[in-house]
Design an enzyme around this catalytic site. Structure first.
Site, mmCIF file in Angstrom:
data_model
loop_
_atom_site.group_PDB
_atom_site.id
_atom_site.type_symbol
_atom_site.label_atom_id
_atom_site.label_comp_id
_atom_site.label_asym_id
_atom_site.label_seq_id
_atom_site.Cartn_x
_atom_site.Cartn_y
_atom_site.Cartn_z
ATOM 1 N N ASN A 22 84.759 32.118 33.601
ATOM 2 C CA ASN A 22 84.648 30.741 34.114
ATOM 3 C C ASN A 22 85.374 29.762 33.195
ATOM 4 O O ASN A 22 86.041 28.840 33.662
ATOM 5 C CB ASN A 22 83.174 30.353 34.266
ATOM 6 C CG ASN A 22 82.577 30.898 35.552
ATOM 7 O OD1 ASN A 22 82.998 30.510 36.632
ATOM 8 N ND2 ASN A 22 81.621 31.805 35.427
ATOM 9 N N MET A 98 74.050 32.460 28.095
ATOM 10 C CA MET A 98 72.888 33.253 28.483
ATOM 11 C C MET A 98 71.657 32.959 27.621
ATOM 12 O O MET A 98 70.971 33.866 27.163
ATOM 13 C CB MET A 98 73.240 34.752 28.432
ATOM 14 C CG MET A 98 74.390 35.131 29.325
ATOM 15 S SD MET A 98 74.132 34.662 31.063
ATOM 16 C CE MET A 98 72.985 35.933 31.566
ATOM 17 N N ARG A 99 71.409 31.687 27.397
ATOM 18 C CA ARG A 99 70.176 31.291 26.706
ATOM 19 C C ARG A 99 69.563 30.138 27.473
ATOM 20 O O ARG A 99 70.278 29.266 27.969
ATOM 21 C CB ARG A 99 70.491 30.765 25.292
ATOM 22 C CG ARG A 99 70.554 31.816 24.231
ATOM 23 C CD ARG A 99 70.879 31.160 22.901
ATOM 24 N NE ARG A 99 69.761 30.375 22.365
ATOM 25 C CZ ARG A 99 68.761 30.881 21.659
ATOM 26 N NH1 ARG A 99 68.722 32.169 21.389
ATOM 27 N NH2 ARG A 99 67.799 30.097 21.209
ATOM 28 N N LEU A 101 67.967 26.722 27.460
ATOM 29 C CA LEU A 101 67.989 25.612 26.503
ATOM 30 C C LEU A 101 66.641 24.901 26.499
ATOM 31 O O LEU A 101 66.002 24.749 27.547
ATOM 32 C CB LEU A 101 69.109 24.640 26.883
ATOM 33 C CG LEU A 101 70.518 25.211 26.665
ATOM 34 C CD1 LEU A 101 71.553 24.385 27.428
ATOM 35 C CD2 LEU A 101 70.860 25.262 25.180
ATOM 36 N N ASN A 115 75.765 23.715 35.111
ATOM 37 C CA ASN A 115 75.706 25.169 34.969
ATOM 38 C C ASN A 115 76.238 25.808 36.243
ATOM 39 O O ASN A 115 76.178 25.206 37.312
ATOM 40 C CB ASN A 115 74.233 25.592 34.765
ATOM 41 C CG ASN A 115 74.082 27.096 34.569
ATOM 42 O OD1 ASN A 115 74.877 27.722 33.865
ATOM 43 N ND2 ASN A 115 73.075 27.689 35.200
ATOM 44 N N HIS A 117 75.599 29.202 38.579
ATOM 45 C CA HIS A 117 74.591 30.243 38.764
ATOM 46 C C HIS A 117 75.013 31.109 39.958
ATOM 47 O O HIS A 117 75.356 30.573 41.011
ATOM 48 C CB HIS A 117 73.226 29.593 39.031
ATOM 49 C CG HIS A 117 72.139 30.596 39.205
ATOM 50 N ND1 HIS A 117 71.611 31.311 38.145
ATOM 51 C CD2 HIS A 117 71.494 31.043 40.318
ATOM 52 C CE1 HIS A 117 70.691 32.140 38.600
ATOM 53 N NE2 HIS A 117 70.599 31.995 39.905
ATOM 54 N N SER A 144 76.466 28.678 42.792
ATOM 55 C CA SER A 144 76.171 27.240 42.833
ATOM 56 C C SER A 144 76.517 26.618 41.492
ATOM 57 O O SER A 144 76.246 27.205 40.442
ATOM 58 C CB SER A 144 74.662 27.005 43.054
ATOM 59 O OG SER A 144 74.177 27.727 44.169
ATOM 60 N N ASP A 153 67.438 26.752 36.324
ATOM 61 C CA ASP A 153 68.203 26.863 37.583
ATOM 62 C C ASP A 153 67.641 25.985 38.694
ATOM 63 O O ASP A 153 67.659 26.364 39.875
ATOM 64 C CB ASP A 153 68.259 28.333 38.056
ATOM 65 C CG ASP A 153 68.936 29.237 37.044
ATOM 66 O OD1 ASP A 153 69.829 28.764 36.327
ATOM 67 O OD2 ASP A 153 68.563 30.428 36.966
HETATM 68 C C1 GRF Z 1 78.769 34.410 35.767
HETATM 69 O O1 GRF Z 1 78.391 35.309 36.772
HETATM 70 C C2 GRF Z 1 77.924 33.167 35.875
HETATM 71 O O2 GRF Z 1 77.571 32.832 37.186
HETATM 72 C C3 GRF Z 1 76.700 33.559 35.108
HETATM 73 O O3 GRF Z 1 77.181 34.342 34.041
HETATM 74 C C4 GRF Z 1 78.431 34.929 34.390
HETATM 75 C C5 GRF Z 1 79.433 34.490 33.336
HETATM 76 O O4 GRF Z 1 80.618 35.177 33.309
HETATM 77 N N1 GRF Z 1 75.948 32.391 34.729
HETATM 78 P P1 GRF Z 1 81.804 34.675 32.344
HETATM 79 O O5 GRF Z 1 81.298 34.697 30.917
HETATM 80 O O6 GRF Z 1 82.219 33.289 32.778
HETATM 81 O O7 GRF Z 1 82.909 35.671 32.516
#
Ligand code: GRF
Length: 228
Positions: A22, A98-99, A101, A115, A117, A144, A153
């Site tokens: 992303n 992946m935490r 907050l 974010n 999701h 989203s 979320d």
């Molecule tokens: C994605 O699937 C996003 O929706 C989720 O974590 C993943 C992140 O992938 N929150 P990357 O690190 O952007 O490759």
């Protein structure tokens, strides 16, 4: 929230934990002139996150702050918030961070944290979204971009992307297609909504082009067209 006229590119701090696909999509959108923004810092809780390397190779400032160096969540989040605030960001962009907050972090940047999701919120908050969509027999699935509030979320949705679930889809194939087909486009589009001022979050909801949204904008991605 009111839209403030800007005379400079929006300042983004991007938080990642992993591959950073992303992040790369946002970098590409900026390079292509599709997003009037600059990434002023890429921060990660994982010192070896692949996305940090990508950012460094592109010459972006990076920082890794590991939770292991802190006694508890509050002190970690305070250190992270301090580093993020030092960049004076317009937007704090969670891109695979992946935490969860703490409330204190979220409140410090209230209305400025977003974010992505991998589900059509409000469905499937939390983890294992692809398995859960398949188990439920859903016909479609997606991703989203939403404002971040203290509840996981749960914040107002800015925009969503949707694809049709295919016969034979597994959690892995769905995850890949949602990343390749939707997420690669969705985040940049949602950030553009915000940066351009087309979308604003006010006390009574999210407004798009001056109209209060009773349901979020959902863009259907026609995969056959994308394949051809
Ligand atoms: C994605 O699937 C996003 O929706 C989720 O974590 C993943 C992140 O992938 N929150 P990357 O690190 O952007 O490759």
């Amino acid at each position: 929230m009111t839209h403030i006229e800007r005379t400079r590119p929006a300042r983004l701090v991007v938080l990642i934990s992993g591959r950073g696909r992303n992040l790369e999509a946002i970098m590409r959108a900026i390079d292509a002139g599709e997003l009037d923004a600059e990434i002023v810092l890429v921060a990660s809780n994982k010192p070896n996150a692949r996305g940090l390397q990508t950012a460094r190779l592109a010459g972006l400032p990076t920082v890794a702050i590991s939770p292991r160096e802190f006694p508890d969540r509050e002190s970690y989040d305070a250190a992270l918030a301090h580093r993020v605030a030092a960049e004076n960001p317009d937007w704090v962009v969670l891109a695979g961070f992946m935490r969860v907050l703490s409330d204190a972090f979220v409140e410090r940047f209230a209305g400025r944290i977003v974010n992505i999701h991998p589900s059509l919120l409000p469905k499937y908050k939390g983890l294992h979204t692809h398995d859960r969509a398949l188990d439920a027999g859903d016909r479609d699935h997606g991703a989203s971009v939403h404002f971040v509030t203290p509840t996981l979320d749960d914040g107002p949705v800015i925009r969503q992307g949707r694809i049709t679930i295919r016969d034979g889809d597994t959690a892995d194939t769905l995850a890949d297609r949602i990343m390749d087909r939707i997420e690669q486009r969705l985040y940049a589009a949602a950030l553009d909504d915000l940066i351009s001022g087309r979308v604003v979050w006010r006390d009574d909801g999210v407004y798009r082009d001056g109209q209060r949204q009773s349901t979020p904008l959902i863009v259907d991605y026609d995969e056959d067209a994308l394949d051809s």
